[in-house]
Design an enzyme around this catalytic site. Structure first.
Site, PDB file in Angstrom:
ATOM      1  N   GLU A   5      35.997  87.621  81.164  1.00 48.10           N
ATOM      2  CA  GLU A   5      34.944  88.156  80.305  1.00 48.10           C
ATOM      3  C   GLU A   5      35.218  89.616  80.008  1.00 48.10           C
ATOM      4  O   GLU A   5      35.763  90.324  80.859  1.00 48.10           O
ATOM      5  CB  GLU A   5      33.602  88.162  81.035  1.00 48.10           C
TER       6      GLU A   5
ATOM      7  N   THR B 109      25.886  96.887  83.932  1.00 53.13           N
ATOM      8  CA  THR B 109      26.225  95.470  83.770  1.00 53.13           C
ATOM      9  C   THR B 109      25.872  95.077  82.333  1.00 53.13           C
ATOM     10  O   THR B 109      25.158  95.816  81.652  1.00 53.13           O
ATOM     11  CB  THR B 109      25.459  94.609  84.808  1.00 53.13           C
TER      12      THR B 109
ATOM     13  N   HIS C 193      35.568  97.022  89.483  1.00 55.70           N
ATOM     14  CA  HIS C 193      35.571  95.789  90.284  1.00 55.70           C
ATOM     15  C   HIS C 193      36.958  95.145  90.187  1.00 55.70           C
ATOM     16  O   HIS C 193      37.811  95.405  91.006  1.00 55.70           O
ATOM     17  CB  HIS C 193      34.512  94.759  89.911  1.00 55.70           C
TER      18      HIS C 193
ATOM     19  N   HIS D 225      23.845  85.505  83.897  1.00 54.07           N
ATOM     20  CA  HIS D 225      23.259  86.801  84.233  1.00 54.07           C
ATOM     21  C   HIS D 225      21.964  86.610  84.996  1.00 54.07           C
ATOM     22  O   HIS D 225      21.015  86.031  84.481  1.00 54.07           O
ATOM     23  CB  HIS D 225      23.008  87.692  83.016  1.00 54.07           C
ATOM     24  N   ASP D 226      21.970  87.070  86.229  1.00 51.92           N
ATOM     25  CA  ASP D 226      20.776  87.031  87.095  1.00 51.92           C
ATOM     26  C   ASP D 226      20.274  85.622  87.383  1.00 51.92           C
ATOM     27  O   ASP D 226      19.100  85.440  87.734  1.00 51.92           O
ATOM     28  CB  ASP D 226      19.636  87.883  86.503  1.00 51.92           C
TER      29      ASP D 226
ATOM     30  N   ARG E 188      36.418  95.594  83.793  1.00 50.79           N
ATOM     31  CA  ARG E 188      35.827  96.626  82.925  1.00 50.79           C
ATOM     32  C   ARG E 188      36.815  97.765  82.766  1.00 50.79           C
ATOM     33  O   ARG E 188      37.738  97.913  83.578  1.00 50.79           O
ATOM     34  CB  ARG E 188      34.509  97.117  83.527  1.00 50.79           C
TER      35      ARG E 188
ATOM     36  N   HIS F  27      35.458  89.807  85.307  1.00 54.11           N
ATOM     37  CA  HIS F  27      35.016  90.663  84.208  1.00 54.11           C
ATOM     38  C   HIS F  27      35.650  92.040  84.430  1.00 54.11           C
ATOM     39  O   HIS F  27      35.020  92.932  85.000  1.00 54.11           O
ATOM     40  CB  HIS F  27      33.483  90.745  84.237  1.00 54.11           C
TER      41      HIS F  27
HETATM   42  N1  PXP Z   1      27.934  86.684  82.289  1.00 53.62           N
HETATM   43  C1  PXP Z   1      28.288  87.921  81.881  1.00 53.62           C
HETATM   44  C2  PXP Z   1      28.733  88.098  80.469  1.00 53.62           C
HETATM   45  C3  PXP Z   1      28.275  89.011  82.759  1.00 53.62           C
HETATM   46  O1  PXP Z   1      28.627  90.234  82.342  1.00 53.62           O
HETATM   47  C4  PXP Z   1      27.882  88.793  84.102  1.00 53.62           C
HETATM   48  C5  PXP Z   1      27.899  89.942  85.068  1.00 53.62           C
HETATM   49  O2  PXP Z   1      29.202  90.448  85.184  1.00 53.62           O
HETATM   50  C6  PXP Z   1      27.526  87.495  84.482  1.00 53.62           C
HETATM   51  C7  PXP Z   1      27.547  86.461  83.550  1.00 53.62           C
HETATM   52  C8  PXP Z   1      27.105  87.169  85.874  1.00 53.62           C
HETATM   53  O3  PXP Z   1      25.886  87.804  86.160  1.00 53.62           O
HETATM   54  P1  PXP Z   1      25.368  87.890  87.647  1.00 53.62           P
HETATM   55  O4  PXP Z   1      26.348  88.730  88.410  1.00 53.62           O
HETATM   56  O5  PXP Z   1      24.016  88.531  87.517  1.00 53.62           O
HETATM   57  O6  PXP Z   1      25.302  86.495  88.183  1.00 53.62           O
END
Ligand code: PXP
Length: 239
Positions: free
Chosen positions: A71, A101, A51, A191-192, A46, A44
């Site tokens: 992403e 995030t 990162h 995510h999480d 940014r 991802h």
């Molecule tokens: N999906 C998206 C769109 C995200 O932005 C992120 C974090 O970069 C994740 C998934 C992964 O999330 P986590 O790092 O909490 O597992």
């Protein structure tokens, strides 16, 4: 359905970037994740490149043998990067410049014309396109109307509420996933997600095509090592 585990390696890049040099070696880490069984690598980049750096992307493309998922917010620079790289999948995420995030999905109704244009541009280069959305039926229908191939459900709220009431936490995802299946959209999630909440999510959403997980995998690797951790996450996805 078999659910792919795509490891988000942003946190490894963050650690590397805290010093000069290439330690830990981001590229070796990506290769090792695949070797240990991950079915994809997610990055991802940014705009502030805190990162993943833009220069990391072609290197990762050349060595990832599973699926590379890029992403990000489709700024002109991001779109150019994706079209130059041609990953298997691109996940469009509506995150602002300075967010810590990603914390919510697209309003696919409000942004329909814009998303239709970006989706078509990426698909015409053979890239599978996924839209990051909250688990809301109307947002799924909106995503379908952009002609996206997949949706990625934002699971941050699910993860937060899971410890209080798992069934209630997953309910909107179940409903939105049913709509996605009806419309023929592939379902991703992220995510999480972690070792506590992943198996339950998978059992509630049997048509889950992919999860992308970064923060918890890297944090768990501090205790268990990345090889063990990938096995542990794959085990959660066995269903
Ligand atoms: N999906 C998206 C769109 C995200 O932005 C992120 C974090 O970069 C994740 C998934 C992964 O999330 P986590 O790092 O909490 O597992």
């Amino acid at each position: 359905m078999k659910t792919r585990l795509s490891v988000n390696i942003n946190k490894v890049a963050l650690l590397r970037n805290s010093r000069l040099g290439n330690y830990p070696d981001l590229f070796q880490f990506a290769k090792d994740c695949e070797h240990f069984g991950a079915q994809g690598i997610t990055i991802h980049p940014r705009p502030d490149q805190r990162h993943i750096r833009y220069t990391d992307v072609p290197v990762l493309k050349s060595l990832v043998t599973t699926e590379l998922n890029i992403e990000g917010n489709p700024t002109p620079d991001f779109i150019k990067l994706v079209l130059d790289t041609l990953p298997a999948q691109c996940t469009l995420v509506p995150d602002g410049e300075n967010v810590l995030t990603s914390d919510s999905g697209w309003d696919t109704i409000q942004n329909k014309a814009y998303l239709q244009e970006v989706v078509a541009q990426l698909q015409s280069s053979g890239i599978r396109v996924s839209l990051f959305v909250d688990p809301i039926v109307d947002m799924v229908i909106g995503a379908y109307e952009t002609s996206a191939d997949c949706i990625e459900f934002y699971t941050g709220e699910y993860a937060k509420d899971y410890s209080i009431n798992p069934e209630k936490a997953v309910a909107p995802h179940v409903k939105a996933a049913e709509e996605a299946v009806k419309l023929g959209l592939l379902i991703n999630a992220g995510h999480d997600l972690n070792l506590k909440n992943l198996a339950y999510y998978k059992s509630a959403i049997p048509n889950l095509a992919e999860v992308s997980i970064g923060h918890a995998i890297v944090a768990d690797a501090l205790y268990y090592g990345i090889e063990n951790v990938i096995q542990m996450y794959l085990h959660q996805l066995k269903g």
